[in-house]
Design an enzyme around this catalytic site. Structure first.
Site, short mmCIF file in Angstrom:
data_model
loop_
_atom_site.label_atom_id
_atom_site.label_comp_id
_atom_site.label_asym_id
_atom_site.label_seq_id
_atom_site.Cartn_x
_atom_site.Cartn_y
_atom_site.Cartn_z
N ASP A 8 0.86 -1.18 0.00
CA ASP A 8 0.00 0.00 0.00
C ASP A 8 0.90 1.22 0.00
O ASP A 8 2.01 1.20 0.55
CB ASP A 8 -0.90 0.01 1.24
N HIS A 58 -5.00 10.46 5.29
CA HIS A 58 -3.95 9.65 5.92
C HIS A 58 -3.31 10.29 7.16
O HIS A 58 -2.62 9.62 7.91
CB HIS A 58 -2.86 9.24 4.92
N HIS A 153 -5.54 3.95 6.97
CA HIS A 153 -4.84 4.83 6.04
C HIS A 153 -3.39 5.07 6.43
O HIS A 153 -2.76 6.01 5.93
CB HIS A 153 -5.60 6.14 5.80
#
Length: 187
Positions: A8, A58, A153
């Site tokens: 990710d 995030h 996130h």
């Protein structure tokens, strides 16, 4: 032998080209293992500002990235790790993470290693009642994996819960490894 790279990225915003990677989490898993056999995570100085909307998602600020390495020094490490995998597993990777990484590698004169991929967002329409592509939290709910919105996130957290979902759903028959022909096409 099958080796999954669960990965990710977090970025300064969208789209690629205008924005940069600021965090990456990548682990290597053998089939059925709950824990990675190798783990790498890194925050990266993007040498640019972070879009307000991206920061709201995030929670990473420019101040968090002071003194972190640049992508130019991180990219070769990430490329070597990705090359060890036979398959990529990512959530929305076919539409976002993959193209973003490919662009960022090209900027440094490198290539994204071509591997078969399993997109846990695009291939998990079964996880939502209306058949839409699930957010990671929705996939976790469908798979019975705890999902902490306060930790969401962050690349490392997202990769671990995504891989927990992947292995559960794979055991249930929802995620199949791409066929040998698809692996050859990706190479």
């Amino acid at each position: 032998m099958t080796v999954y790279a669960g990965l990710d990225i977090e970025t300064t915003g969208v789209p690629h080209g205008d924005h940069r990677i600021i965090e990456i989490g990548i682990g290597l898993w053998k089939p059925g293992n709950a824990k990675p056999v190798f783990w790498y995570e890194q925050r990266i100085d993007p040498q640019r500002s972070i879009a307000a909307e991206a920061q709201r998602v995030h929670g990473i600020s420019s101040a968090d990235l002071i003194g972190k390495p640049l992508w130019k020094s991180t990219a070769p490490i990430v490329q070597k790790i990705m090359a060890k995998a036979t398959h990529y597993v990512w959530h929305n990777g076919d539409e976002f993470d993959g193209p973003f990484l490919e662009y960022e590698f090209k900027r440094e004169g490198l290539a994204l290693p071509k591997r078969a991929s399993i997109d846990t967002m695009g291939k998990a329409l079964w996880a939502t009642p209306d058949g839409k592509k699930p957010k990671l939290g929705e996939l976790c709910f469908a798979c019975g994996v705890d999902y902490d919105k306060a930790k969401a996130h962050a690349a490392a957290y997202d990769v671990q819960v995504m891989m927990d979902c992947f292995f559960k759903a794979q055991a249930w028959g929802f995620f199949e490894d791409p066929s040998a022909e698809q692996v050859k096409e990706a190479a």
